[in-house]
Design an enzyme around this catalytic site. Structure first.
Site, PDB file in Angstrom:
ATOM      1  N   ASP A  34       0.725  -1.134   0.058  1.00 56.16           N
ATOM      2  CA  ASP A  34      -0.109  -0.090   0.018  1.00 56.16           C
ATOM      3  C   ASP A  34       1.019   1.346   0.078  1.00 56.16           C
ATOM      4  OD1 ASP A  34      -2.340   1.475  -0.199  1.00 56.16           O
ATOM      5  OD2 ASP A  34      -2.836   1.168   2.031  1.00 56.16           O
ATOM      6  N   HIS A  51       2.394   3.347  -8.988  1.00 59.69           N
ATOM      7  CA  HIS A  51       1.985   1.753  -9.347  1.00 59.69           C
ATOM      8  C   HIS A  51       3.289   1.351 -10.188  1.00 59.69           C
ATOM      9  CE1 HIS A  51      -1.936   1.760  -7.639  1.00 59.69           C
ATOM     10  NE2 HIS A  51      -2.311   2.472  -8.613  1.00 59.69           N
ATOM     11  N   LEU A 145       9.601 -21.564  -4.090  1.00 60.11           N
ATOM     12  CA  LEU A 145       8.594 -20.533  -3.275  1.00 60.11           C
ATOM     13  C   LEU A 145       7.397 -20.566  -3.862  1.00 60.11           C
ATOM     14  CD1 LEU A 145       8.231 -17.616  -1.797  1.00 60.11           C
ATOM     15  CD2 LEU A 145       9.028 -16.641  -3.679  1.00 60.11           C
ATOM     16  N   GLU A 221       0.910 -12.590  13.234  1.00 58.39           N
ATOM     17  CA  GLU A 221       1.603 -11.301  13.655  1.00 58.39           C
ATOM     18  C   GLU A 221       1.280 -10.324  12.580  1.00 58.39           C
ATOM     19  OE1 GLU A 221       2.850 -10.936  16.707  1.00 58.39           O
ATOM     20  OE2 GLU A 221       2.405 -13.060  16.993  1.00 58.39           O
TER      21      GLU A 221
HETATM   22  C1  IPE Z   1      -5.571  -2.659  -0.229  1.00 60.97           C
HETATM   23  O1  IPE Z   1      -5.200  -1.243  -0.481  1.00 60.97           O
HETATM   24  C2  IPE Z   1      -5.516  -3.304  -1.590  1.00 60.97           C
HETATM   25  C3  IPE Z   1      -4.211  -3.467  -2.293  1.00 60.97           C
HETATM   26  C4  IPE Z   1      -3.012  -3.126  -1.646  1.00 60.97           C
HETATM   27  C5  IPE Z   1      -4.113  -4.236  -3.305  1.00 60.97           C
HETATM   28  P1  IPE Z   1      -6.327  -0.225  -0.398  1.00 60.97           P
HETATM   29  O2  IPE Z   1      -5.489   1.018  -0.531  1.00 60.97           O
HETATM   30  O3  IPE Z   1      -7.235  -0.596  -1.780  1.00 60.97           O
HETATM   31  O4  IPE Z   1      -7.107  -0.471   0.767  1.00 60.97           O
HETATM   32  P2  IPE Z   1      -7.852   0.655   1.641  1.00 60.97           P
HETATM   33  O5  IPE Z   1      -8.950   1.223   0.609  1.00 60.97           O
HETATM   34  O6  IPE Z   1      -7.275   2.038   2.001  1.00 60.97           O
HETATM   35  O7  IPE Z   1      -8.575  -0.045   2.751  1.00 60.97           O
HETATM   36  C1  IPE Z   2      -1.615   0.197  -3.212  1.00 62.18           C
HETATM   37  O1  IPE Z   2      -1.429   1.531  -3.215  1.00 62.18           O
HETATM   38  C2  IPE Z   2      -2.021  -0.545  -4.478  1.00 62.18           C
HETATM   39  C3  IPE Z   2      -3.196  -0.828  -5.034  1.00 62.18           C
HETATM   40  C4  IPE Z   2      -4.279  -0.966  -4.300  1.00 62.18           C
HETATM   41  C5  IPE Z   2      -3.291  -1.424  -6.437  1.00 62.18           C
HETATM   42  P1  IPE Z   2      -2.647   2.618  -3.520  1.00 62.18           P
HETATM   43  O2  IPE Z   2      -2.860   2.983  -4.828  1.00 62.18           O
HETATM   44  O3  IPE Z   2      -3.755   2.303  -2.340  1.00 62.18           O
HETATM   45  O4  IPE Z   2      -2.085   3.831  -2.648  1.00 62.18           O
HETATM   46  P2  IPE Z   2      -2.595   4.885  -1.564  1.00 62.18           P
HETATM   47  O5  IPE Z   2      -3.159   4.238  -0.664  1.00 62.18           O
HETATM   48  O6  IPE Z   2      -3.349   5.622  -2.383  1.00 62.18           O
HETATM   49  O7  IPE Z   2      -1.363   5.769  -1.129  1.00 62.18           O
HETATM   50 MG    MG Z   3      -4.064   2.315  -0.531  1.00 62.22          MG
END
Ligand code: IPE
Ligand code: IPE
Ligand code: MG
Length: 254
Positions: A34, A51, A145, A221
């Site tokens: 994330d 991304h 893996l 954990e």
């Molecule tokens: C969870 O992250 C999904 C992925 C990392 C693929 P999100 O960014 O979508 O989750 P929320 O919306 O903050 O909970």
């Molecule tokens: C996680 O990064 C990747 C996916 C959900 C695909 P985000 O796009 O959710 O990044 P933030 O949370 O907006 O920073």
């Molecule tokens: Mg996110």
């Protein structure tokens, strides 16, 4: 970085580790990758650049997990809720998926990595679906893996699918309702045959599961490093694993 993990790090030669050191590693690591959006914003770049940068981290973390000899790695790449993002962002993510598999599949296969997609491929565009199926087919008999990539994945959807499959078995008379055990349920999840998640890492400081591996994380954990995913390094990963090795896990016992 201190201690045995430094020895295990791929920045050095792959060193033999003692059984005791190996025991301290999680058998199954799950990562919620994330923070790509915030990273892009911070650098005044488009979200798709964020991304794309995230896939660089992904490559390093997979390699390092393999080098450490960890058995299973589950990565959250696209949730069932991520369809709610703009069409532009979703299509950038779909394209990245293709690019990632095309550029990595040879190396992963050569390293004996077995790829499994967690989630419903049915809703994906045909090209993506075919690429993912081909990656699973090609690496299906590899014994190294276990690399689980969650795409169009939701923990609740996974449980619903399991309930439907088990209900069919009961209806057919294959088993009775009373014979359903925790193991039966586990065997109908995408991760069937793999151990529960020992250690879940979510980058970017958010402290929630966002529908990831709900059943498999029952005794996991957790670590919530503040680092945004594109900035997350092998060193940060080692630090998290080192911290995990000091956790006291009780599983309800004394
Ligand atoms: C969870 O992250 C999904 C992925 C990392 C693929 P999100 O960014 O979508 O989750 P929320 O919306 O903050 O909970
Ligand atoms: C996680 O990064 C990747 C996916 C959900 C695909 P985000 O796009 O959710 O990044 P933030 O949370 O907006 O920073
Ligand atoms: Mg996110």
């Amino acid at each position: 970085m201190k201690g045995w993990l430094k020895i295990a790090s791929r920045t050095l030669q792959k060193a033999p580790r003692t059984a005791d050191e190996f025991d301290k590693l999680p058998k199954h690591v799950a990562i919620i990758m994330d923070g790509n959006g915030r990273w892009a914003q911070k650098h005044k770049l488009s979200v798709s650049k964020g991304h794309r940068q995230g896939t660089e981290t992904l490559r390093e973390i997979i390699r390092h997990t393999d080098d450490l000899g960890i058995g299973s790695l589950s990565l959250y790449a696209f949730s069932t809720e991520n369809w709610n993002r703009s069409e532009e962002e979703v299509s950038a993510l779909m394209q990245l998926m293709l690019d990632f598999f095309h550029s990595e599949i040879d190396e992963l296969d050569a390293k004996n990595v077995r790829i499994l997609i967690l989630g419903d491929k049915g809703r994906l565009p045909e090209k993506q679906r075919e690429t993912l199926l081909e990656a699973e087919r090609r690496t299906g008999s590899n014994t190294g893996l276990r690399l689980n990539i969650a795409i169009n994945y939701g923990g609740r959807a996974e449980l619903v699918k399991a309930v439907q499959e088990i209900a069919t078995l009961v209806k057919n008379g294959t088993i009775t309702a009373g014979e359903i055990t925790e193991e039966t349920v586990a065997n109908h999840l995408y991760t069937a045959g793999q151990p529960d998640v020992d250690f879940l890492i979510r980058t970017s400081g958010e402290q929630r599961l966002s529908n990831f591996l709900l059943y498999q994380c029952a005794y996991a954990e957790f670590a919530f490093p503040e680092t945004l995913w594109p900035d997350f390094t092998v060193h940060d990963y080692d630090q998290a694993l080192e911290a995990f090795s000091h956790r006291q896990r009780r599983f309800g016992g004394r």
